[in-house]
Write a protein that holds these residues in place. Structure first.
Motif, PDB file in Angstrom:
ATOM      1  N   LEU A  26       0.825  -1.208   0.000  1.00 45.27           N
ATOM      2  CA  LEU A  26       0.000   0.000   0.000  1.00 45.27           C
ATOM      3  C   LEU A  26       0.858   1.256   0.000  1.00 45.27           C
ATOM      4  O   LEU A  26       0.517   2.251  -0.637  1.00 45.27           O
ATOM      5  N   ALA A  27       1.981   1.195   0.715  1.00 43.65           N
ATOM      6  CA  ALA A  27       2.883   2.341   0.751  1.00 43.65           C
ATOM      7  C   ALA A  27       3.419   2.652  -0.640  1.00 43.65           C
ATOM      8  O   ALA A  27       3.807   3.778  -0.925  1.00 43.65           O
ATOM      9  N   ASP A  28       3.429   1.641  -1.506  1.00 37.07           N
ATOM     10  CA  ASP A  28       3.861   1.830  -2.894  1.00 37.07           C
ATOM     11  C   ASP A  28       2.680   2.064  -3.828  1.00 37.07           C
ATOM     12  O   ASP A  28       2.821   2.040  -5.048  1.00 37.07           O
ATOM     13  N   GLY A  29       1.494   2.217  -3.253  1.00 39.46           N
ATOM     14  CA  GLY A  29       0.324   2.484  -4.067  1.00 39.46           C
ATOM     15  C   GLY A  29      -0.277   1.247  -4.716  1.00 39.46           C
ATOM     16  O   GLY A  29      -1.029   1.341  -5.676  1.00 39.46           O
ATOM     17  N   VAL A  30       0.076   0.090  -4.183  1.00 39.16           N
ATOM     18  CA  VAL A  30      -0.424  -1.176  -4.741  1.00 39.16           C
ATOM     19  C   VAL A  30      -1.333  -1.839  -3.712  1.00 39.16           C
ATOM     20  O   VAL A  30      -0.969  -1.995  -2.551  1.00 39.16           O
ATOM     21  N   LEU A  31      -2.515  -2.199  -4.155  1.00 40.95           N
ATOM     22  CA  LEU A  31      -3.468  -2.869  -3.278  1.00 40.95           C
ATOM     23  C   LEU A  31      -3.437  -4.366  -3.581  1.00 40.95           C
ATOM     24  O   LEU A  31      -3.743  -4.786  -4.689  1.00 40.95           O
ATOM     25  N   LEU A  32      -3.040  -5.136  -2.580  1.00 39.73           N
ATOM     26  CA  LEU A  32      -2.943  -6.579  -2.779  1.00 39.73           C
ATOM     27  C   LEU A  32      -4.134  -7.298  -2.162  1.00 39.73           C
ATOM     28  O   LEU A  32      -4.687  -6.873  -1.154  1.00 39.73           O
ATOM     29  N   GLY A  33      -4.504  -8.379  -2.785  1.00 39.97           N
ATOM     30  CA  GLY A  33      -5.561  -9.234  -2.269  1.00 39.97           C
ATOM     31  C   GLY A  33      -5.199 -10.678  -2.544  1.00 39.97           C
ATOM     32  O   GLY A  33      -4.042 -10.995  -2.848  1.00 39.97           O
ATOM     33  N   GLN A  34      -6.184 -11.540  -2.419  1.00 42.23           N
ATOM     34  CA  GLN A  34      -5.944 -12.957  -2.640  1.00 42.23           C
ATOM     35  C   GLN A  34      -7.033 -13.543  -3.525  1.00 42.23           C
ATOM     36  O   GLN A  34      -8.190 -13.148  -3.438  1.00 42.23           O
ATOM     37  N   ARG A  35      -6.608 -14.488  -4.352  1.00 43.48           N
ATOM     38  CA  ARG A  35      -7.566 -15.214  -5.183  1.00 43.48           C
ATOM     39  C   ARG A  35      -7.479 -16.694  -4.841  1.00 43.48           C
ATOM     40  O   ARG A  35      -6.403 -17.282  -4.815  1.00 43.48           O
ATOM     41  N   CYS A  36      -8.622 -17.274  -4.581  1.00 42.62           N
ATOM     42  CA  CYS A  36      -8.684 -18.694  -4.244  1.00 42.62           C
ATOM     43  C   CYS A  36      -8.271 -19.534  -5.450  1.00 42.62           C
ATOM     44  O   CYS A  36      -8.755 -19.305  -6.557  1.00 42.62           O
ATOM     45  N   ARG A  37      -7.380 -20.491  -5.226  1.00 38.60           N
ATOM     46  CA  ARG A  37      -6.929 -21.350  -6.329  1.00 38.60           C
ATOM     47  C   ARG A  37      -7.991 -22.372  -6.717  1.00 38.60           C
ATOM     48  O   ARG A  37      -7.913 -22.986  -7.786  1.00 38.60           O
ATOM     49  N   GLU A  38      -8.962 -22.568  -5.855  1.00 37.29           N
ATOM     50  CA  GLU A  38     -10.004 -23.567  -6.122  1.00 37.29           C
ATOM     51  C   GLU A  38     -11.222 -22.963  -6.805  1.00 37.29           C
ATOM     52  O   GLU A  38     -11.642 -23.419  -7.854  1.00 37.29           O
ATOM     53  N   CYS A  39     -11.789 -21.923  -6.178  1.00 32.81           N
ATOM     54  CA  CYS A  39     -13.060 -21.391  -6.704  1.00 32.81           C
ATOM     55  C   CYS A  39     -12.914 -20.014  -7.336  1.00 32.81           C
ATOM     56  O   CYS A  39     -13.854 -19.515  -7.951  1.00 32.81           O
ATOM     57  N   GLY A  40     -11.745 -19.372  -7.185  1.00 34.15           N
ATOM     58  CA  GLY A  40     -11.516 -18.085  -7.829  1.00 34.15           C
ATOM     59  C   GLY A  40     -12.029 -16.891  -7.063  1.00 34.15           C
ATOM     60  O   GLY A  40     -11.921 -15.758  -7.535  1.00 34.15           O
ATOM     61  N   ALA A  41     -12.589 -17.105  -5.878  1.00 31.22           N
ATOM     62  CA  ALA A  41     -13.087 -15.984  -5.085  1.00 31.22           C
ATOM     63  C   ALA A  41     -11.926 -15.063  -4.719  1.00 31.22           C
ATOM     64  O   ALA A  41     -10.825 -15.523  -4.406  1.00 31.22           O
ATOM     65  N   VAL A  42     -12.178 -13.756  -4.782  1.00 36.40           N
ATOM     66  CA  VAL A  42     -11.145 -12.767  -4.489  1.00 36.40           C
ATOM     67  C   VAL A  42     -11.460 -12.087  -3.166  1.00 36.40           C
ATOM     68  O   VAL A  42     -12.608 -11.704  -2.912  1.00 36.40           O
ATOM     69  N   SER A  43     -10.453 -11.933  -2.337  1.00 38.11           N
ATOM     70  CA  SER A  43     -10.596 -11.259  -1.053  1.00 38.11           C
ATOM     71  C   SER A  43      -9.602 -10.121  -0.978  1.00 38.11           C
ATOM     72  O   SER A  43      -8.461 -10.246  -1.412  1.00 38.11           O
ATOM     73  N   ALA A  44     -10.045  -9.001  -0.437  1.00 36.85           N
ATOM     74  CA  ALA A  44      -9.143  -7.861  -0.264  1.00 36.85           C
ATOM     75  C   ALA A  44      -8.490  -7.880   1.107  1.00 36.85           C
ATOM     76  O   ALA A  44      -7.701  -7.002   1.424  1.00 36.85           O
ATOM     77  N   THR A  45      -8.824  -8.861   1.901  1.00 29.71           N
ATOM     78  CA  THR A  45      -8.270  -8.988   3.244  1.00 29.71           C
ATOM     79  C   THR A  45      -7.474 -10.280   3.328  1.00 29.71           C
ATOM     80  O   THR A  45      -7.960 -11.322   2.905  1.00 29.71           O
ATOM     81  N   PRO A  46      -6.240 -10.208   3.842  1.00 30.45           N
ATOM     82  CA  PRO A  46      -5.443 -11.439   3.944  1.00 30.45           C
ATOM     83  C   PRO A  46      -6.146 -12.506   4.786  1.00 30.45           C
ATOM     84  O   PRO A  46      -6.566 -12.236   5.904  1.00 30.45           O
ATOM     85  N   ARG A  47      -6.301 -13.683   4.212  1.00 30.40           N
ATOM     86  CA  ARG A  47      -6.920 -14.801   4.925  1.00 30.40           C
ATOM     87  C   ARG A  47      -6.147 -16.072   4.617  1.00 30.40           C
ATOM     88  O   ARG A  47      -5.586 -16.218   3.548  1.00 30.40           O
ATOM     89  N   ARG A  48      -6.174 -16.984   5.565  1.00 30.22           N
ATOM     90  CA  ARG A  48      -5.523 -18.273   5.337  1.00 30.22           C
ATOM     91  C   ARG A  48      -6.430 -19.220   4.555  1.00 30.22           C
ATOM     92  O   ARG A  48      -5.966 -20.134   3.884  1.00 30.22           O
ATOM     93  N   VAL A  49      -7.727 -18.972   4.683  1.00 29.61           N
ATOM     94  CA  VAL A  49      -8.700 -19.894   4.121  1.00 29.61           C
ATOM     95  C   VAL A  49      -9.727 -19.106   3.307  1.00 29.61           C
ATOM     96  O   VAL A  49     -10.136 -18.018   3.698  1.00 29.61           O
ATOM     97  N   CYS A  50     -10.119 -19.641   2.172  1.00 29.86           N
ATOM     98  CA  CYS A  50     -11.128 -19.011   1.329  1.00 29.86           C
ATOM     99  C   CYS A  50     -12.455 -18.915   2.080  1.00 29.86           C
ATOM    100  O   CYS A  50     -12.915 -19.888   2.668  1.00 29.86           O
ATOM    101  N   MET A  51     -13.066 -17.725   2.014  1.00 25.11           N
ATOM    102  CA  MET A  51     -14.345 -17.530   2.700  1.00 25.11           C
ATOM    103  C   MET A  51     -15.469 -18.284   1.996  1.00 25.11           C
ATOM    104  O   MET A  51     -16.508 -18.562   2.584  1.00 25.11           O
ATOM    105  N   GLU A  52     -15.283 -18.598   0.727  1.00 27.60           N
ATOM    106  CA  GLU A  52     -16.347 -19.252  -0.039  1.00 27.60           C
ATOM    107  C   GLU A  52     -16.294 -20.766   0.069  1.00 27.60           C
ATOM    108  O   GLU A  52     -17.304 -21.412   0.313  1.00 27.60           O
ATOM    109  N   CYS A  53     -15.108 -21.341  -0.151  1.00 25.07           N
ATOM    110  CA  CYS A  53     -15.026 -22.810  -0.230  1.00 25.07           C
ATOM    111  C   CYS A  53     -14.067 -23.399   0.796  1.00 25.07           C
ATOM    112  O   CYS A  53     -13.892 -24.607   0.852  1.00 25.07           O
TER     113      CYS A  53
END
Ligand SMILES: [Zn+2]
Length: 129
Positions: A26-53
């Motif tokens: 973020l300090a570099d102006g880049v917003l990172l998130g995560q994409r589930c490798r199984e279902c493709g759900a995208v999260s803007a908050t770091p999580r260990r586990v997909c909220m969908e699957c």
């Protein structure tokens, strides 16, 4: 933080996204998130586990930095160290929604862009305005 695993200066995305890596980007102006490798759900908050699957080990992705304010609220009762209230909101980025600080007079439906990051007594958050 020279050889820290969260260093994003190499141009590559961190293997495993955590709050420190997210903040550094973020300090570099880049917003990172995560994409589930199984279902493709995208999260803007770091999580260990997909909220969908509930699949583990999501991949780190770069999120759009333009979005639309989905909801907003004013924080009037502030943590110690604040003189004034501030506003937070959910910004809809398309694939994901991110909790952010809102600058300017951005209200629901306003098109906003990532303008920086704030770190204060209330924590760290991306700023959209
Ligand atoms: Zn999933």
């Amino acid at each position: 933080m020279t050889d820290d695993a969260t260093d994003t200066d190499e141009g590559g995305l961190p293997e495993r996204l955590d709050y420190d890596a997210r903040l550094a980007a973020l300090a570099d102006g880049v917003l990172l998130g995560q994409r589930c490798r199984e279902c493709g759900a995208v999260s803007a908050t770091p999580r260990r586990v997909c909220m969908e699957c509930h699949a583990e080990d999501p991949e780190t992705v770069e999120l759009p930095t333009d979005g639309v304010v989905h909801s907003e609220t004013s924080i009037e009762v502030t943590p110690e160290g604040f003189d004034d209230g501030y506003r937070v909101g959910i910004v809809d980025l398309g694939e994901a929604r991110v909790l952010a600080r809102l600058g300017g007079d951005a209200g629901i439906g306003t098109e906003v862009s990532l303008s920086g990051v704030v770190s204060d007594a209330a924590g760290s958050a991306p700023v959209f305005e």
